[in-house]
Design a protein around this motif. Structure first.
Motif, PDB file in Angstrom:
ATOM      1  N   PHE A  88       0.845  -1.215   0.000  1.00  0.00           N
ATOM      2  CA  PHE A  88       0.000   0.000   0.000  1.00  0.00           C
ATOM      3  C   PHE A  88       0.873   1.255   0.000  1.00  0.00           C
ATOM      4  O   PHE A  88       0.649   2.183  -0.779  1.00  0.00           O
ATOM      5  CB  PHE A  88      -0.917  -0.028   1.240  1.00  0.00           C
ATOM      6  CG  PHE A  88      -1.809   1.164   1.343  1.00  0.00           C
ATOM      7  CD1 PHE A  88      -2.965   1.267   0.574  1.00  0.00           C
ATOM      8  CD2 PHE A  88      -1.500   2.217   2.203  1.00  0.00           C
ATOM      9  CE1 PHE A  88      -3.781   2.387   0.660  1.00  0.00           C
ATOM     10  CE2 PHE A  88      -2.309   3.336   2.293  1.00  0.00           C
ATOM     11  CZ  PHE A  88      -3.460   3.424   1.522  1.00  0.00           C
ATOM     12  N   LEU A  93       2.215   5.952  -1.485  1.00  0.00           N
ATOM     13  CA  LEU A  93       3.026   6.924  -0.748  1.00  0.00           C
ATOM     14  C   LEU A  93       4.370   7.162  -1.424  1.00  0.00           C
ATOM     15  O   LEU A  93       4.690   8.278  -1.806  1.00  0.00           O
ATOM     16  CB  LEU A  93       3.212   6.449   0.700  1.00  0.00           C
ATOM     17  CG  LEU A  93       3.608   7.558   1.670  1.00  0.00           C
ATOM     18  CD1 LEU A  93       2.858   7.404   2.982  1.00  0.00           C
ATOM     19  CD2 LEU A  93       5.080   7.523   1.971  1.00  0.00           C
ATOM     20  N   LYS A 368      15.549   4.657   1.250  1.00  0.00           N
ATOM     21  CA  LYS A 368      14.402   5.503   0.919  1.00  0.00           C
ATOM     22  C   LYS A 368      13.246   5.290   1.898  1.00  0.00           C
ATOM     23  O   LYS A 368      12.541   6.225   2.255  1.00  0.00           O
ATOM     24  CB  LYS A 368      13.945   5.205  -0.520  1.00  0.00           C
ATOM     25  CG  LYS A 368      12.808   6.071  -0.971  1.00  0.00           C
ATOM     26  CD  LYS A 368      12.557   5.945  -2.449  1.00  0.00           C
ATOM     27  CE  LYS A 368      11.289   6.692  -2.819  1.00  0.00           C
ATOM     28  NZ  LYS A 368      11.088   6.826  -4.233  1.00  0.00           N
TER      29      LYS A 368
ATOM     30  N   VAL B  91      14.491  12.834  -0.555  1.00  0.00           N
ATOM     31  CA  VAL B  91      13.314  12.172   0.013  1.00  0.00           C
ATOM     32  C   VAL B  91      13.204  12.391   1.515  1.00  0.00           C
ATOM     33  O   VAL B  91      14.197  12.328   2.239  1.00  0.00           O
ATOM     34  CB  VAL B  91      13.330  10.657  -0.359  1.00  0.00           C
ATOM     35  CG1 VAL B  91      14.618   9.973   0.037  1.00  0.00           C
ATOM     36  CG2 VAL B  91      12.171   9.916   0.233  1.00  0.00           C
ATOM     37  N   PRO B  93      11.569  10.268   4.088  1.00  0.00           N
ATOM     38  CA  PRO B  93      10.938   8.946   4.130  1.00  0.00           C
ATOM     39  C   PRO B  93       9.518   8.988   4.704  1.00  0.00           C
ATOM     40  O   PRO B  93       9.249   9.709   5.662  1.00  0.00           O
ATOM     41  CB  PRO B  93      11.877   8.141   5.031  1.00  0.00           C
ATOM     42  CG  PRO B  93      13.203   8.768   4.829  1.00  0.00           C
ATOM     43  CD  PRO B  93      12.914  10.230   4.688  1.00  0.00           C
ATOM     44  N   LEU B  94       8.648   8.245   4.090  1.00  0.00           N
ATOM     45  CA  LEU B  94       7.236   8.120   4.449  1.00  0.00           C
ATOM     46  C   LEU B  94       6.449   9.435   4.270  1.00  0.00           C
ATOM     47  O   LEU B  94       5.387   9.611   4.839  1.00  0.00           O
ATOM     48  CB  LEU B  94       7.076   7.582   5.875  1.00  0.00           C
ATOM     49  CG  LEU B  94       7.552   6.142   6.049  1.00  0.00           C
ATOM     50  CD1 LEU B  94       7.739   5.787   7.504  1.00  0.00           C
ATOM     51  CD2 LEU B  94       6.579   5.181   5.383  1.00  0.00           C
ATOM     52  N   ARG B  95       7.038  10.359   3.483  1.00  0.00           N
ATOM     53  CA  ARG B  95       6.301  11.587   3.133  1.00  0.00           C
ATOM     54  C   ARG B  95       6.240  11.705   1.610  1.00  0.00           C
ATOM     55  O   ARG B  95       5.311  11.218   0.990  1.00  0.00           O
ATOM     56  CB  ARG B  95       6.994  12.815   3.720  1.00  0.00           C
ATOM     57  CG  ARG B  95       6.691  13.081   5.184  1.00  0.00           C
ATOM     58  CD  ARG B  95       7.397  14.344   5.617  1.00  0.00           C
ATOM     59  NE  ARG B  95       6.918  15.497   4.852  1.00  0.00           N
ATOM     60  CZ  ARG B  95       5.985  16.348   5.276  1.00  0.00           C
ATOM     61  NH1 ARG B  95       5.436  16.170   6.461  1.00  0.00           N
ATOM     62  NH2 ARG B  95       5.607  17.369   4.538  1.00  0.00           N
ATOM     63  N   SER B  97       8.858  12.790  -2.204  1.00  0.00           N
ATOM     64  CA  SER B  97      10.220  12.933  -2.724  1.00  0.00           C
ATOM     65  C   SER B  97      10.213  13.677  -4.054  1.00  0.00           C
ATOM     66  O   SER B  97       9.198  13.722  -4.755  1.00  0.00           O
ATOM     67  CB  SER B  97      10.891  11.561  -2.884  1.00  0.00           C
ATOM     68  OG  SER B  97      10.324  10.855  -3.945  1.00  0.00           O
ATOM     69  N   TYR B 136       6.911  13.658  -6.360  1.00  0.00           N
ATOM     70  CA  TYR B 136       5.945  12.616  -5.996  1.00  0.00           C
ATOM     71  C   TYR B 136       5.350  12.961  -4.627  1.00  0.00           C
ATOM     72  O   TYR B 136       5.930  12.639  -3.601  1.00  0.00           O
ATOM     73  CB  TYR B 136       6.627  11.245  -5.947  1.00  0.00           C
ATOM     74  CG  TYR B 136       6.921  10.678  -7.312  1.00  0.00           C
ATOM     75  CD1 TYR B 136       6.002   9.845  -7.945  1.00  0.00           C
ATOM     76  CD2 TYR B 136       8.110  10.956  -7.974  1.00  0.00           C
ATOM     77  CE1 TYR B 136       6.260   9.315  -9.207  1.00  0.00           C
ATOM     78  CE2 TYR B 136       8.374  10.436  -9.235  1.00  0.00           C
ATOM     79  CZ  TYR B 136       7.447   9.614  -9.840  1.00  0.00           C
ATOM     80  OH  TYR B 136       7.708   9.090 -11.083  1.00  0.00           O
ATOM     81  N   PRO B 137       4.219  13.656  -4.613  1.00  0.00           N
ATOM     82  CA  PRO B 137       3.623  14.036  -3.323  1.00  0.00           C
ATOM     83  C   PRO B 137       2.860  12.869  -2.696  1.00  0.00           C
ATOM     84  O   PRO B 137       2.648  11.846  -3.345  1.00  0.00           O
ATOM     85  CB  PRO B 137       2.651  15.147  -3.724  1.00  0.00           C
ATOM     86  CG  PRO B 137       2.273  14.841  -5.131  1.00  0.00           C
ATOM     87  CD  PRO B 137       3.402  14.085  -5.750  1.00  0.00           C
ATOM     88  N   SER B 138       2.478  13.041  -1.449  1.00  0.00           N
ATOM     89  CA  SER B 138       1.648  11.998  -0.818  1.00  0.00           C
ATOM     90  C   SER B 138       0.482  12.659  -0.097  1.00  0.00           C
ATOM     91  O   SER B 138       0.561  13.790   0.363  1.00  0.00           O
ATOM     92  CB  SER B 138       2.471  11.165   0.151  1.00  0.00           C
ATOM     93  OG  SER B 138       2.856  11.954   1.251  1.00  0.00           O
ATOM     94  N   VAL B 142      -3.269   8.909   3.326  1.00  0.00           N
ATOM     95  CA  VAL B 142      -2.417   7.746   3.032  1.00  0.00           C
ATOM     96  C   VAL B 142      -1.313   7.642   4.088  1.00  0.00           C
ATOM     97  O   VAL B 142      -1.039   6.563   4.620  1.00  0.00           O
ATOM     98  CB  VAL B 142      -1.804   7.868   1.615  1.00  0.00           C
ATOM     99  CG1 VAL B 142      -0.721   6.827   1.392  1.00  0.00           C
ATOM    100  CG2 VAL B 142      -2.879   7.732   0.565  1.00  0.00           C
ATOM    101  N   LEU B 145      -2.741   6.291   7.281  1.00  0.00           N
ATOM    102  CA  LEU B 145      -3.017   4.852   7.171  1.00  0.00           C
ATOM    103  C   LEU B 145      -1.719   4.044   7.285  1.00  0.00           C
ATOM    104  O   LEU B 145      -1.664   3.035   8.000  1.00  0.00           O
ATOM    105  CB  LEU B 145      -3.672   4.555   5.829  1.00  0.00           C
ATOM    106  CG  LEU B 145      -5.184   4.363   5.826  1.00  0.00           C
ATOM    107  CD1 LEU B 145      -5.683   4.257   4.397  1.00  0.00           C
ATOM    108  CD2 LEU B 145      -5.567   3.109   6.604  1.00  0.00           C
ATOM    109  N   VAL B 146      -0.697   4.501   6.568  1.00  0.00           N
ATOM    110  CA  VAL B 146       0.584   3.775   6.590  1.00  0.00           C
ATOM    111  C   VAL B 146       1.175   3.798   8.001  1.00  0.00           C
ATOM    112  O   VAL B 146       1.634   2.775   8.507  1.00  0.00           O
ATOM    113  CB  VAL B 146       1.570   4.370   5.549  1.00  0.00           C
ATOM    114  CG1 VAL B 146       2.966   3.801   5.728  1.00  0.00           C
ATOM    115  CG2 VAL B 146       1.074   4.087   4.139  1.00  0.00           C
ATOM    116  N   TRP B 147       1.126   4.953   8.639  1.00  0.00           N
ATOM    117  CA  TRP B 147       1.663   5.030  10.006  1.00  0.00           C
ATOM    118  C   TRP B 147       0.869   4.144  10.972  1.00  0.00           C
ATOM    119  O   TRP B 147       1.443   3.566  11.896  1.00  0.00           O
ATOM    120  CB  TRP B 147       1.684   6.482  10.496  1.00  0.00           C
ATOM    121  CG  TRP B 147       2.952   7.167  10.110  1.00  0.00           C
ATOM    122  CD1 TRP B 147       3.113   8.150   9.177  1.00  0.00           C
ATOM    123  CD2 TRP B 147       4.264   6.909  10.629  1.00  0.00           C
ATOM    124  NE1 TRP B 147       4.428   8.510   9.076  1.00  0.00           N
ATOM    125  CE2 TRP B 147       5.157   7.768   9.962  1.00  0.00           C
ATOM    126  CE3 TRP B 147       4.768   6.030  11.583  1.00  0.00           C
ATOM    127  CZ2 TRP B 147       6.523   7.787  10.209  1.00  0.00           C
ATOM    128  CZ3 TRP B 147       6.129   6.043  11.840  1.00  0.00           C
ATOM    129  CH2 TRP B 147       6.997   6.908  11.164  1.00  0.00           C
TER     130      TRP B 147
END
Lengths: 471, 166
Positions: A88, A93, A368, B91, B93-95, B97, B136-138, B142, B145-147
């Protein structure tokens, strides 16, 4: 009750069939997937059918709660959950995958691993266990005979080593090429042989006297074919696997004899021996005659980070950009700095492709997103190191969950090593050694993603866990 | 996770002393969140410039992680047929890049790197380098949810790890 019996029996026979079908049926594509040359094949449907029947059987026998309570199954489910979160995250993301490819790669992992609980819960009697061992032995024999047929009688080769071959083309072994039998790649065959040689070593001590000679012959034949594949890593893995079997079986006195035998194998001229020597001279000592640019064009181009770019030189001859030799003794695509000798060149490239392309790509993916990785399929088809691949694709969390699965399996198999029953004890010694040999292979080959060997690996582990619960 | 940051490529500054590319593939109407600039700026300047710009936009006290990719990867992350001599990614990470792709047919002393190297023409000007950015935004939902998935996974790993290992 009758339905439950039918379900149980059907699942068992399907498992029995899979033990032969997966290694023996060539990798003919059934449904091609856009964006990759990995195809859906007949075995995927057979596995889906087996797992589906098993699922129905588990529901009918009210075993769902017991299965979910099991620590090992919980670890497997956690690994799947993290894989799902990673997929996902990669799709929405980090945007590092094509969603449908990532989902299919994720399903592949589930497909292979779910075979472990399937086999562990269905193989409940010694009779079934022996039945599977017999089928496996006949399968090993067939795989070896087919490999010899490819080498000496020009039997067909089905390969998936490149996008063109993977369309299901019927090929034949070219001079100097390495056998792959029914495995579509010589590395996969070598991993399979390293696995079975290790298990056969355990079974050799487990079996009654009259079965020892056939096991020895089968193991010997497998070793010959393993040498024919010239796969160095799998040979080393098999070697370590056998030594571990001898240690776990408390037969340490045979280690010296085995090492002498191995030395004799390595001294005898073979492609495997040449590749070992080249590994040492090229990759370790950095020796060997290297190719130097023959023309101004080649010398200039060698200094660029993109050597395919055009270079302006004084010569207008087409010869300036050709890297081939007139004699044909030097590889046509050789570039300056590479070894001239073809065996050395193969060994050099085999290592450099890992060191300069595949491993850095996996490390970059890990950096990354260290927690979840960049998702299944994000780092192309091969990394040739399953530990880096795991870190790159599913990050620390996925790798830790996977490690938990393996730790729990090792603990369970190890507990059988203390059992009174000699047969199960030696078989478990073989499987535990196979697991370690498989991990050693994973340092240079993506064994957990190679469909045939990965599926068999989890099935054999399931078989070993089933043994633990035999009365 | 919830800190504000850039949400589209136009949130980033234009490259100084440059012409924005009007080529079809460098237009966000065809490829999302992409921008191309022709200039005489080389790698070090461009990378440092966008590294700082990205950090300023994200309001975080530390710079983004800097990753170096093989130039050929530009076909995958920028767009197909993107010429490249370097490709970097910044990047968080988890945001999100941003990829910085550079195409430099000439060395900084203006000597060509390869046969056939030519300058770029845009708006009647000639330029030595081309820089293409792709962001590449997020989405915040999302990220949440990922967290949540990560938090649950860590908790389960801890609990199960304790039971399996000890």
């Amino acid at each position: 009750m009758k339905l439950i019996k039918i379900l149980n029996l059907s699942t068992f026979f399907l498992i029995l069939f899979l033990f032969a079908f997966i290694p023996l049926y060539p990798k003919f594509p059934l449904i091609n997937i856009k964006g990759t040359f990995v195809a859906i094949r007949a075995e995927d449907f057979l596995i889906a059918l087996t797992v589906g029947l098993w699922g129905f059987y588990i529901i009918c026998t009210a075993q769902v709660r017991n299965i979910l309570k099991d620590k090992l199954n919980q670890a497997i489910l956690l690994f799947f959950f993290i894989g799902c979160v990673s997929t996902f995250s990669a799709s929405f993301l980090t945007h590092s995958v094509t969603p449908h490819l990532s989902v299919l790669h994720f399903l592949r992992r589930i497909e292979f691993m779910v075979l472990l609980p399937v086999v562990a819960t269905i193989v409940t009697t010694k009779k079934r266990f022996i039945g599977i061992l017999i089928v496996l032995a006949l399968t090993i024999l067939s795989v070896n005979f087919y490999a010899l047929g490819q080498q000496y009688f020009d039997w067909p080769v089905i390969s998936t080593t490149n996008s063109e071959f993977s369309k299901g083309l019927i090929l034949s072994l070219s001079p100097g090429a390495r056998v792959n039998s029914t495995f579509a790649g010589h590395y996969d065959l070598a991993v399979f042989l390293a696995m079975v040689i290790t298990i056969l070593s355990g079974l050799f001590f487990a079996a009654k006297l009259r079965f020892r000679l056939p096991i020895l012959l089968l193991g010997g034949l497998s070793l010959v074919v393993l040498i024919m594949t010239a796969a160095r890593q799998s040979f080393v893995a098999a070697l370590i696997g056998i030594i571990l079997v001898l240690i776990f079986s408390r037969k340490k006195k045979y280690i010296l004899v085995f090492l002498i035998l191995t030395s004799a194998i390595l001294i005898y001229p073979s492609q495997l021996r040449d590749r070992f020597i080249s590994t040492f001279t090229i990759n370790v000592l950095n020796l060997g005659q290297r190719y130097v640019g023959q023309t101004e064009d080649q010398q200039k181009r060698a200094k660029l980070n993109i050597p395919t770019l055009a270079i302006q030189t004084s010569s207008t001859s087409a010869q300036t950009s050709i890297f081939a030799s007139n004699s044909g003794k030097i590889a046509t695509d050789i570039t300056p700095g590479e070894p001239v000798d073809t065996t050395q060149l193969g060994v050099y490239r085999s290592f450099q492709i890992r060191l300069q392309i595949e491993w850095p790509r996996a490390i970059t993916a890990f950096l990354k997103n260290p927690i979840l990785g960049t998702g299944y399929s994000s780092i192309e088809i091969a990394t040739d190191n399953d530990f880096l691949r795991s870190l790159g694709e599913v990050g620390i969390l996925g790798t830790l969950a996977f490690a938990l699965v393996l730790v729990e399996i090792v603990k369970r198999i190890y507990s059988v090593l203390k059992q009174e029953n000699k047969f199960y004890r030696y078989f478990s010694a073989g499987v535990l050694s196979m697991l370690i040999a498989f991990l050693i292979n994973g340092m240079f080959i993506d064994v957990f993603e190679a469909s045939k060997v990965a599926a068999l690996f989890w099935m054999i582990l399931g078989l070993s866990l089933a043994v633990k619960d035999f009365k | 996770m919830i800190m504000p940051g850039p949400s589209k490529i136009s949130d980033f500054k234009a490259l100084p002393k440059s012409d924005k590319s009007s080529l079809a593939g460098d237009n966000i109407a065809q490829v999302s969140n992409v921008a191309g600039y022709f200039s005489n700026n080389y790698r070090k300047f461009v990378a440092d410039y966008y590294l700082k710009n990205y950090q300023d936009k994200t309001w975080l006290f530390f710079p983004p992680l800097r990753l170096n990719h093989p130039p050929e990867y530009s076909w995958k992350v920028i767009k197909v047929n993107t010429d490249s001599t370097y490709l970097e990614e910044f990047v968080y990470p988890l945001r999100d890049s941003i990829y910085i792709n550079g195409f430099e047919p000439f060395y900084e002393d203006k000597t060509p790197k390869y046969w056939g190297a030519s300058q770029f023409g845009e708006n009647g000007n000639s330029w030595f380098t081309k820089t293409t950015l792709r962001f590449y935004p997020s989405n915040l939902a999302v990220r949440l949810l990922v967290w949540s998935g990560i938090s649950f996974s860590i908790l389960m790993l801890y609990r199960l790890g304790k039971r399996i290992i000890f």
